[in-house]
Design an enzyme around this catalytic site. Structure first.
Site, PDB file in Angstrom:
ATOM      1  N   SER A 177       4.709   2.311   8.011  1.00 38.31           N
ATOM      2  CA  SER A 177       4.498   1.117   7.188  1.00 38.31           C
ATOM      3  C   SER A 177       5.716   0.759   6.359  1.00 38.31           C
ATOM      4  CB  SER A 177       3.316   1.337   6.236  1.00 38.31           C
ATOM      5  OG  SER A 177       2.102   1.203   6.907  1.00 38.31           O
TER       6      SER A 177
ATOM      7  N   HIS B 195       0.815  -1.217   0.000  1.00 37.41           N
ATOM      8  CA  HIS B 195       0.000   0.000   0.000  1.00 37.41           C
ATOM      9  C   HIS B 195       0.848   1.268   0.000  1.00 37.41           C
ATOM     10  CE1 HIS B 195       0.424  -0.328   4.511  1.00 37.41           C
ATOM     11  NE2 HIS B 195       0.494   0.989   4.403  1.00 37.41           N
TER      12      HIS B 195
ATOM     13  N   ASP C 230       0.224  -7.631   1.314  1.00 36.31           N
ATOM     14  CA  ASP C 230       0.684  -6.248   1.509  1.00 36.31           C
ATOM     15  C   ASP C 230       2.210  -6.164   1.513  1.00 36.31           C
ATOM     16  OD1 ASP C 230       0.374  -3.549   1.721  1.00 36.31           O
ATOM     17  OD2 ASP C 230      -0.225  -3.528   3.813  1.00 36.31           O
TER      18      ASP C 230
END
Length: 420
Positions: free
Chosen positions: A262, A155, A185
């Site tokens: 992230s 993402h 992911d």
């Protein structure tokens, strides 16, 4: 891309991403794009290994010692150095990178302006035109080899037109996305550089709750931020945390993780990466989640080799059967559904023209075993299907109208529909 998202809670990781479960709770999620390195208490009995070599060496070790005893490692280093965190940060910091990405979003003109002659005559040249805007975000990643290959979250770079990678020493490079897998992911990036620092790889299968952790990253744009905590839990399924469109068993930590974290690595007290930070629950405190490095490593190697990852797919929507759910279904369905099983995994929808539909699975079937392995929870079904082979017959035993039925299903590649 750095943004807040609503992760829909469904009960079918085996159906396409766009298919919603009916009547199931939704949880609000925020993907935490950013550089985060978490240092855990010593989490592996294996010596430090590079990203490229650890998998093959682990296979060799399994051949020699098929059932090793996992001993919980010490929370601090064997030397009882209270400053072990400082040493690890100094050791691994140069291998953690910042990732900035941008993508162009084009707004769609309503169909009536394109197709209806009345609107065209009325508005003429003043009819609405598609508009573009640039969406920017930042995240984190870490180097997995000295020639410039990087792993991060999917993402972080999803749909990006440009990707820029900044090293801790200030050097900046254009990044090329080698591949991304939205189902787990995980994504891989390549920069044109050599002789770069890398991280040693630990073993995420050997982690224990309570081990100390540290996160290094770029939360909220604050580069090279260090936070610490512990592993709160292991094996959190995607459905447990409201992200059922993913196929990951997450590591839970209370180390502070924020937007911008992230894609950063999670490390133990010896400086070995054992996971990759990925998400937090909006409004919660002390609830961060990371993808185990064993999963990251497997997916990254496929992305580097093939540019994509194919996940086995059946095409079912399912729910774990409990006495409460059984009673609710019987009250709603009445005589239309002869549900006799007390436990198992109930199929509540079958995707048309899917492998499950072709094989003859039906709504109301209760899965009792897959490949001769008993199942009672949807997480067990998801793991067994994920470990199956595409195009190879997968025997499934179901209970149907009080009778045991054997069905052979050939999983197909999971169709993934990307968001906006």
């Amino acid at each position: 891309m750095e943004k807040q998202r609503h992760m829909k809670t469904t009960n079918h990781d085996l159906a396409p991403k766009k298919i919603d479960a009916r009547g199931l709770p939704h949880r609000l999620w925020m993907l935490s794009c950013g550089v985060a390195v978490v240092f855990l208490g010593s989490c592996s009995l294996l010596p430090a290994k590079t990203f490229e070599t650890r998998q093959s060496e682990t296979q060799a070790q399994k051949t020699i010692e098929p059932n090793p005893v996992i001993v919980p490692p010490a929370i601090i280093s064997s030397s009882e150095d209270a400053n072990f965190v400082v040493k690890v940060v100094q050791q691994v910091g140069p291998a953690v990178v910042r990732i900035d990405s941008s993508r162009t979003i084009t707004s769609r003109v309503p169909d009536e302006f394109n197709n209806d002659p009345f609107f065209r005559r009325f508005f003429g040249e003043g009819a609405p035109q598609p508009r573009q805007r640039v969406e920017r975000g930042s995240g984190s990643g870490f180097l997995i080899n000295s020639s410039g290959q990087i792993v991060t979250n999917s993402h972080v770079v999803d749909g990006a037109d440009t990707v820029t990678v900044t090293l801790k020493d200030g050097r900046t490079f254009d990044g090329k996305v080698l591949g991304e897998d939205p189902v787990t992911d995980v994504a891989t990036i390549k920069i044109d550089a050599n002789n770069l620092p890398t991280l040693a790889v630990g073993n995420s299968d050997a982690l224990q709750p309570g081990e100390a952790v540290i996160a290094i990253g770029n939360p909220l744009g604050l580069n090279n931020t260090v936070t610490s905590g512990i592993i709160s839990a292991t094996g959190r399924s995607s459905s447990d945390i409201g992200a059922s469109d993913k196929r990951v068993d997450y590591i839970q930590t209370d180390a502070a993780i924020n937007p911008g974290n992230s894609g950063g690595p999670l490390l133990n007290a010896r400086g070995q990466v054992i996971a990759m930070n990925t998400a937090i629950i909006r409004g919660a405190q002390g609830l961060g989640f990371a993808i185990p490095i064993n999963t990251v490593q497997r997916i990254a190697q496929e992305l580097i080799a093939n540019g994509k990852v194919d996940h086995p797919y059946l095409g079912v929507q399912m729910v774990t059967l409990t006495p409460d759910i059984k009673e609710r279904i019987k009250n709603k369905a009445g005589d239309r559904l002869n549900l006799t099983a007390d436990e198992g995994v109930l199929l509540v929808d079958i995707v048309p023209r899917s492998p499950a539909s072709t094989a003859g699975l039906r709504v109301g079937d209760v899965i009792k075993s897959i490949n001769n392995q008993p199942v009672t929870k949807i997480e067990e079904v998801q793991k067994l299907v994920e470990n199956s082979k595409i195009g190879t017959n997968l025997p499934i035993e179901v209970e149907r109208d009080g009778q045991t039925v054997q069905v052979g299903v050939q999983p197909a590649p999971l169709p993934v529909t990307r968001e906006g």
